[in-house]
Design a protein around this motif. Structure first.
Motif, PDB file in Angstrom:
ATOM      1  N   ALA A 187       0.825  -1.207   0.000  1.00 22.90           N
ATOM      2  CA  ALA A 187       0.000   0.000   0.000  1.00 22.90           C
ATOM      3  C   ALA A 187       0.861   1.259   0.000  1.00 22.90           C
ATOM      4  O   ALA A 187       0.555   2.237  -0.690  1.00 22.90           O
ATOM      5  N   ALA A 188       1.935   1.247   0.789  1.00 23.28           N
ATOM      6  CA  ALA A 188       2.812   2.420   0.829  1.00 23.28           C
ATOM      7  C   ALA A 188       3.442   2.668  -0.535  1.00 23.28           C
ATOM      8  O   ALA A 188       3.535   3.816  -1.002  1.00 23.28           O
ATOM      9  N   ALA A 189       3.856   1.574  -1.193  1.00 26.16           N
ATOM     10  CA  ALA A 189       4.472   1.718  -2.513  1.00 26.16           C
ATOM     11  C   ALA A 189       3.454   2.166  -3.559  1.00 26.16           C
ATOM     12  O   ALA A 189       3.712   3.067  -4.365  1.00 26.16           O
ATOM     13  N   LEU A 190       2.259   1.544  -3.531  1.00 25.74           N
ATOM     14  CA  LEU A 190       1.235   1.912  -4.503  1.00 25.74           C
ATOM     15  C   LEU A 190       0.683   3.301  -4.215  1.00 25.74           C
ATOM     16  O   LEU A 190       0.218   3.996  -5.125  1.00 25.74           O
ATOM     17  N   GLY A 191       0.735   3.711  -2.956  1.00 22.86           N
ATOM     18  CA  GLY A 191       0.326   5.076  -2.631  1.00 22.86           C
ATOM     19  C   GLY A 191       1.228   6.096  -3.320  1.00 22.86           C
ATOM     20  O   GLY A 191       0.763   7.132  -3.816  1.00 22.86           O
ATOM     21  N   GLN A 192       2.516   5.796  -3.384  1.00 20.88           N
ATOM     22  CA  GLN A 192       3.447   6.666  -4.099  1.00 20.88           C
ATOM     23  C   GLN A 192       3.115   6.687  -5.596  1.00 20.88           C
ATOM     24  O   GLN A 192       3.205   7.726  -6.254  1.00 20.88           O
ATOM     25  N   LYS A 193       2.728   5.528  -6.111  1.00 23.49           N
ATOM     26  CA  LYS A 193       2.331   5.450  -7.518  1.00 23.49           C
ATOM     27  C   LYS A 193       1.090   6.309  -7.782  1.00 23.49           C
ATOM     28  O   LYS A 193       1.048   7.083  -8.749  1.00 23.49           O
ATOM     29  N   LEU A 194       0.080   6.181  -6.915  1.00 21.30           N
ATOM     30  CA  LEU A 194      -1.139   6.980  -7.071  1.00 21.30           C
ATOM     31  C   LEU A 194      -0.819   8.472  -7.004  1.00 21.30           C
ATOM     32  O   LEU A 194      -1.346   9.269  -7.783  1.00 21.30           O
ATOM     33  N   ALA A 195       0.042   8.827  -6.048  1.00 23.60           N
ATOM     34  CA  ALA A 195       0.396  10.241  -5.901  1.00 23.60           C
ATOM     35  C   ALA A 195       1.105  10.758  -7.144  1.00 23.60           C
ATOM     36  O   ALA A 195       0.870  11.894  -7.585  1.00 23.60           O
ATOM     37  N   ALA A 196       1.965   9.933  -7.726  1.00 27.32           N
ATOM     38  CA  ALA A 196       2.671  10.358  -8.935  1.00 27.32           C
ATOM     39  C   ALA A 196       1.692  10.625 -10.074  1.00 27.32           C
ATOM     40  O   ALA A 196       1.903  11.534 -10.892  1.00 27.32           O
ATOM     41  N   GLN A 197       0.617   9.850 -10.108  1.00 25.06           N
ATOM     42  CA  GLN A 197      -0.365  10.015 -11.179  1.00 25.06           C
ATOM     43  C   GLN A 197      -1.241  11.255 -10.990  1.00 25.06           C
ATOM     44  O   GLN A 197      -1.984  11.614 -11.889  1.00 25.06           O
ATOM     45  N   THR A 198      -1.163  11.888  -9.822  1.00 22.59           N
ATOM     46  CA  THR A 198      -1.954  13.099  -9.602  1.00 22.59           C
ATOM     47  C   THR A 198      -1.158  14.365  -9.879  1.00 22.59           C
ATOM     48  O   THR A 198      -1.678  15.468  -9.743  1.00 22.59           O
ATOM     49  N   VAL A 199       0.121  14.218 -10.259  1.00 26.01           N
ATOM     50  CA  VAL A 199       0.940  15.395 -10.557  1.00 26.01           C
ATOM     51  C   VAL A 199       0.308  16.148 -11.720  1.00 26.01           C
ATOM     52  O   VAL A 199       0.085  15.565 -12.787  1.00 26.01           O
TER      53      VAL A 199
END
Length: 264
Positions: A187-199
Motif C-alpha cells: 500500500a505504501a508503494a502503490l500510494g506513491q504510484k497513485l500520488a505520482a499520477q496526480t501530478v
C-alpha cells in the motif's frame, strides 16, 4: 581460547555463477524506480503527502481488495489468455498507467486493481518460464509473496531477500493471511504510484513511467524468486543456503557454513 572462524561455504562453480547472475538481476530491479523519481523531480517519501487524507487512510484496505481481486482474476484469465512476453506486459501496464493518470486520482484508483492483476499475471508468467505451474496453490502463494518486496520506490526493499526463504504451511487461510500481511507494505508503494499520477499535467506520463518501473521491478524480482527456487531443486542445495549466498553476493560478504546451515 578463541573459537575458530567459520569455514566459508564453497558452492559448485555453476551454482555460484547462477547466484552471481541472480544478484545482477536483483540489483537491476530497483533501477527503473530511480529513473521514475528523476522524471518526477521529487523524493519518494514526499509523494504520499500529495494524496488526500481520506485516501491515505484507506490505502491498506484498498490494496488488500486489489490483491484479492487480482488473484482471482489472474487465475480465471489463465484459461482465456496465454502468458505474454515481458515487454508486452510492460507496454500494457504503461497504457493503463497513462489512462489512470489522465483522469487524476479517481481514474488512478479505478486503474489500481487492473494493473495489479496484470502485474500478478506477469509474475505468474515468469514462474511458468522457470518451470513451475501457476495453477498450483504453492506457486500462487509464491507469486503473491513476490509482492512482499514492495516496489522500486520503497526505501529499503532493494536489498531485501528475506521473503525468498520464508516458509509457511499452505492452508486454506494462508493465502488470505499472506495478502493481509503484504497489503500494508504494498500500500505504501502503490500510494506513491497513485500520488505520482496526480501530478498536474504530468499525470499520464507519470502513470505510464511508474507502471513501467513497477512491471520491470516485479518481473525481475519474480525471476530471482523462482529461479532461486528452481536452482535449489536442481543443485540439491537448501533454499536457505542459496538465499544466504545471494545475500552475500549482494553485500559482497563471504558465505559461511554457520550462516547458511538450515538447522536440520
Amino acid at each position: 581460547m578463541t573459537a575458530a572462524a567459520p569455514t566459508p561455504l564453497v558452492l559448485p562453480r555453476d551454482v555460484a555463477e547462477d547466484i552471481t547472475e541472480l544478484a545482477r538481476i536483483h540489483r537491476r530491479a530497483g533501477g527503473p524506480g530511480l529513473q521514475v523519481l528523476t522524471l518526477l523531480g521529487t523524493r519518494a517519501e514526499g509523494l504520499l503527502e500529495r494524496l488526500p487524507l481520506g485516501v491515505r487512510t484507506r490505502l491498506d484496505s484498498a490494496t488488500e481488495s486489489a490483491l484479492e481481486v487480482a488473484m482471482s482474476a489472474a487465475q480465471r484469465s489463465r484459461g482465456l489468455v496465454k502468458d505474454q512476453p515481458g515487454w508486452l506486459d510492460r507496454v500494457v501496464t504503461m497504457g493503463l498507467g497513462a489512462a489512470g493518470g489522465l483522469g487524476g486520482l479517481p481514474s488512478a484508483l479505478a486503474e489500481l486493481p487492473v494493473t495489479t492483476t496484470v502485474l500478478l499475471r506477469s509474475i505468474q508468467g515468469v514462474a511458468a518460464e522457470e518451470g513451475f505451474d501457476p495453477s498450483e496453490p504453492n506457486v500462487q502463494f509464491d507469486s503473491m509473496r513476490v509482492f512482499a518486496s514492495a516496489g522500486p520506490l520503497a526505501e529499503d526493499d532493494g536489498a531485501e531477500t528475506a521473503f525468498l526463504a520464508t516458509r509457511l504451511t499452505l492452508t486454506g487461510a494462508t493465502m488470505h493471511g499472506m495478502i493481509s500481511a503484504v497489503a500494508p507494505r504494498l500500500a505504501a508503494a502503490l500510494g506513491q504510484k497513485l500520488a505520482a499520477q496526480t501530478v498536474p499535467v504530468l499525470g499520464a506520463a507519470a502513470g505510464a513511467a511508474v507502471n513501467y518501473a513497477y512491471t520491470s521491478y516485479y518481473q525481475d524480482m519474480a525471476r530471482v524468486h523462482f529461479r532461486l527456487r528452481r536452482l535449489a531443486i536442481e543443485s540439491d542445495q537448501t533454499p536457505e543456503t542459496l538465499t544466504e549466498a545471494l545475500r552475500a553476493e549482494l553485500t559482497k560478504r563471504p558465505v559461511r557454513q554457520s550462516d547458511s546451515r538450515s538447522g536440520s
